[in-house]
Design a protein around this motif. Structure first.
Motif, mmCIF file in Angstrom:
data_model
loop_
_atom_site.group_PDB
_atom_site.id
_atom_site.type_symbol
_atom_site.label_atom_id
_atom_site.label_comp_id
_atom_site.label_asym_id
_atom_site.label_seq_id
_atom_site.Cartn_x
_atom_site.Cartn_y
_atom_site.Cartn_z
ATOM 1 N N ALA A 40 26.847 39.149 41.578
ATOM 2 C CA ALA A 40 26.268 39.274 40.235
ATOM 3 C C ALA A 40 27.377 39.331 39.191
ATOM 4 N N ARG A 41 28.473 40.027 39.534
ATOM 5 C CA ARG A 41 29.591 40.116 38.583
ATOM 6 C C ARG A 41 30.266 38.761 38.414
ATOM 7 N N ALA A 42 30.303 37.986 39.514
ATOM 8 C CA ALA A 42 30.892 36.649 39.423
ATOM 9 C C ALA A 42 30.008 35.748 38.554
ATOM 10 N N ARG A 43 28.712 35.937 38.678
ATOM 11 C CA ARG A 43 27.767 35.120 37.902
ATOM 12 C C ARG A 43 27.933 35.354 36.400
ATOM 13 N N THR A 44 28.256 36.582 36.027
ATOM 14 C CA THR A 44 28.452 36.869 34.596
ATOM 15 C C THR A 44 29.860 36.483 34.140
ATOM 16 N N GLY A 45 30.682 36.029 35.097
ATOM 17 C CA GLY A 45 32.039 35.638 34.742
ATOM 18 C C GLY A 45 33.014 36.807 34.721
ATOM 19 N N GLU A 46 32.538 37.991 35.082
ATOM 20 C CA GLU A 46 33.403 39.178 35.060
ATOM 21 C C GLU A 46 34.523 39.064 36.094
ATOM 22 N N ILE A 47 34.228 38.479 37.256
ATOM 23 C CA ILE A 47 35.261 38.228 38.267
ATOM 24 C C ILE A 47 35.170 36.767 38.702
ATOM 25 N N ALA A 48 36.256 36.268 39.302
ATOM 26 C CA ALA A 48 36.273 34.879 39.755
ATOM 27 C C ALA A 48 35.438 34.748 41.031
ATOM 28 N N PRO A 49 34.822 33.586 41.252
ATOM 29 C CA PRO A 49 34.030 33.394 42.486
ATOM 30 C C PRO A 49 34.856 33.665 43.741
ATOM 31 N N ASP A 50 36.153 33.335 43.682
ATOM 32 C CA ASP A 50 37.029 33.563 44.847
ATOM 33 C C ASP A 50 37.230 35.050 45.142
ATOM 34 N N ASP A 51 36.910 35.868 44.146
ATOM 35 C CA ASP A 51 37.228 37.301 44.260
ATOM 36 C C ASP A 51 36.036 38.114 44.775
ATOM 37 N N VAL A 52 34.927 37.438 45.125
ATOM 38 C CA VAL A 52 33.702 38.175 45.484
ATOM 39 C C VAL A 52 33.930 39.081 46.708
ATOM 40 N N ALA A 53 34.518 38.528 47.763
ATOM 41 C CA ALA A 53 34.704 39.327 48.990
ATOM 42 C C ALA A 53 35.614 40.518 48.714
ATOM 43 N N ALA A 54 36.720 40.265 47.994
ATOM 44 C CA ALA A 54 37.664 41.349 47.714
ATOM 45 C C ALA A 54 37.023 42.411 46.830
ATOM 46 N N ALA A 55 36.240 41.976 45.834
ATOM 47 C CA ALA A 55 35.587 42.946 44.937
ATOM 48 C C ALA A 55 34.589 43.798 45.711
ATOM 49 N N ALA A 56 33.845 43.156 46.617
ATOM 50 C CA ALA A 56 32.888 43.913 47.439
ATOM 51 C C ALA A 56 33.645 44.922 48.292
#
Ligand SMILES: *Cc1c(COP(=O)(O)O)cnc(C)c1O
Length: 448
Positions: A40-56
């Motif tokens: 959801a954060r990637a969808r809003t542009g808050e984080i990069a799509p590549d960063d989803v796993a690391a952010a989780a």
């Protein structure tokens, strides 16, 4: 192309090796929820799509318990807010062994039901041969509640006014005892109670005479109290709450009562905690004459106060195993502590960290041995670092005194000095960055 279209799918993110491991530790639904949130954060542009796993991964804890191991640098051996006694390696291994299916109530030889916790009771009985029988409940308060309920509900507990203590956190022994339906028959005064006071109060309504060790305060001056041997001459059972759980005298703490001495002096029943000076898991020990202990063990309330298999395992290992961390901390040689403090402080100072070795004074804690000071040694740091050290990994809890943060080494095994040093380094590095930022900000303010 819309970057949101490149957001990885949930299954793909969950295949990340760290997250796959997290599923084992934390459960799939929790990890999945973290992934969905990162998407959801990637969808809003808050984080990069590549960063989803690391952010989780960043949003998930290391363990399924939010309780965190802490370095106790307070110098207080039994720190109530830090969980009182630290279990020995033997006790930790024992509770791990008991965590799965275990023969806690089964005789593996015959395949029949066996007495629950029999080896733990045998270990406790062996440690205190003066006890005719022993029983273990949830904690010291539960031991008292069971005794009061089984022996004095609807009747009187004769107790000195000097022993009606508050244990802590607003819990008061008189309230606890009266919650069982027993009535308190207070005798004597705050500072002086005599055998005649007890004798005058004893009658057909008496359930038992209670002697409570005033473990968290001392009364000095014009005082008188009646010892167990004298109470034992009265025509009523004598129950002694020794509090700390010392099974035998501890030369370092001559004012602390112990179970063996109380029983030998004629106590019919002794109650104590498992996680104070005994150095074991939270538990309530009951030691006394066989008929009394059997009455308590058979009382319906005993089932509501019984300990689990983990406690039984850890208590047995505490009773039969090597010296507990509590005993080790209590007996730590102050010259060795000083040596450790100077070495650690010198190492840190050589790295530009404002550390100094300093004398320190620790204590027993856990509401025990209030008059006893344990001379100790500490690494002194700026007081302002206290919060950052508590927030570190691992969190370090020290004592702020006379404008300095003291990290007392008494309760830390020597092999943790490096871990403590690293925790200090991490805070020092952060403090240095903050100072540079502040200096840079000040410089900007000057030029504008
Ligand atoms: C600590 C203490 C208790 C309470 O024991 P818990 O194990 O904390 O329930 C009761 N009486 C005395 C004298 C104590 O010191």
């Amino acid at each position: 192309m819309d970057p949101r279209r490149s957001i990885p799918r949930t299954d793909a993110v969950l295949a990340d090796p760290w997250l796959a491991g997290a599923v084992e530790r934390l459960g799939r639904s929790r990890v999945k929820a973290a992934v969905v949130e990162a998407q959801a954060r990637a969808r809003t542009g808050e984080i990069a799509p590549d960063d989803v796993a690391a952010a989780a991964a960043r949003s998930l804890p290391q363990r399924a318990t939010s309780l965190r191991p802490v370095l106790n640098a307070t110098g207080v051996v039994l720190h109530t807010n830090l969980g009182r006694a630290v279990l020995s390696a033997a006790a930790i291994e024992a509770l791990q062994a008991a965590a799965g299916a275990t023969d806690v109530e089964l005789d593996l030889a015959t395949g029949r039901r066996a007495r629950r916790g029999r080896a733990t009771m045998a270990a406790l009985a062996a440690a205190v041969p003066d006890a005719g029988a022993v029983h273990v409940v949830n904690n010291g308060a539960a031991a008292l509640v069971l005794a009061a309920t089984a022996l004095a509900a609807g009747r009187e507990i004769v107790v000195s006014r000097g022993e009606l203590v508050e244990i802590g956190d607003g819990f008061r022994l008189p309230d606890l005892l009266e919650s069982t339906g027993a009535r308190l028959r207070e005798v004597g005064t705050t500072n002086r109670t005599t055998l005649a006071d007890y004798r005058a109060a004893i009658g057909p309504e008496t359930g038992f005479v209670l002697k409570v060790h005033p473990s968290n305060f001392v009364v000095t001056g014009f005082t008188a109290a009646v010892d167990v041997a004298a109470l034992a001459t009265l025509d009523a059972p004598v129950v002694v709450d020794i509090g700390s759980g010392l099974l035998a005298p501890e030369p370092l703490l001559p004012a602390e009562p112990d179970a063996a001495t109380a029983l030998r002096a004629g106590a019919d029943l002794v109650t104590a905690s498992g996680d104070k000076l005994l150095g074991g898991p939270q538990a309530g020990l009951l030691l006394g004459t066989a008929p009394l202990v059997e009455r308590l063990r058979r009382h319906p309330l005993a089932r509501a106060l019984r300990v689990d298999k983990l406690t039984l395992a850890a208590l047995e290992a505490t009773l039969t195993g090597p010296a507990t961390p509590t005993a080790t901390a209590l007996h730590a040689d102050v010259s060795v502590l000083r040596e450790r403090a100077s070495t650690l402080a010198a190492t840190l100072r050589a790295e530009g960290i404002p550390a100094a070795a300093a004398p320190s004074v620790g204590g027993v804690g856990g509401g025990g041995a209030p008059g006893v000071v344990l001379p100790s040694a500490a690494v002194a740091l700026p007081a302002a670092w206290a919060a950052a050290l508590r927030a570190g990994d691992p969190p370090v809890v020290g004592r702020v005194e006379r404008g300095a943060l003291l990290l007392d080494l008494r309760c830390l095994p020597a092999d943790l000095d490096d871990v403590l040093g690293d925790a200090v380094r991490a805070v020092a590095a952060r403090e240095a960055t903050t100072r540079e930022d502040t200096a840079a900000g000040a410089a900007d303010a000057c030029t504008s």
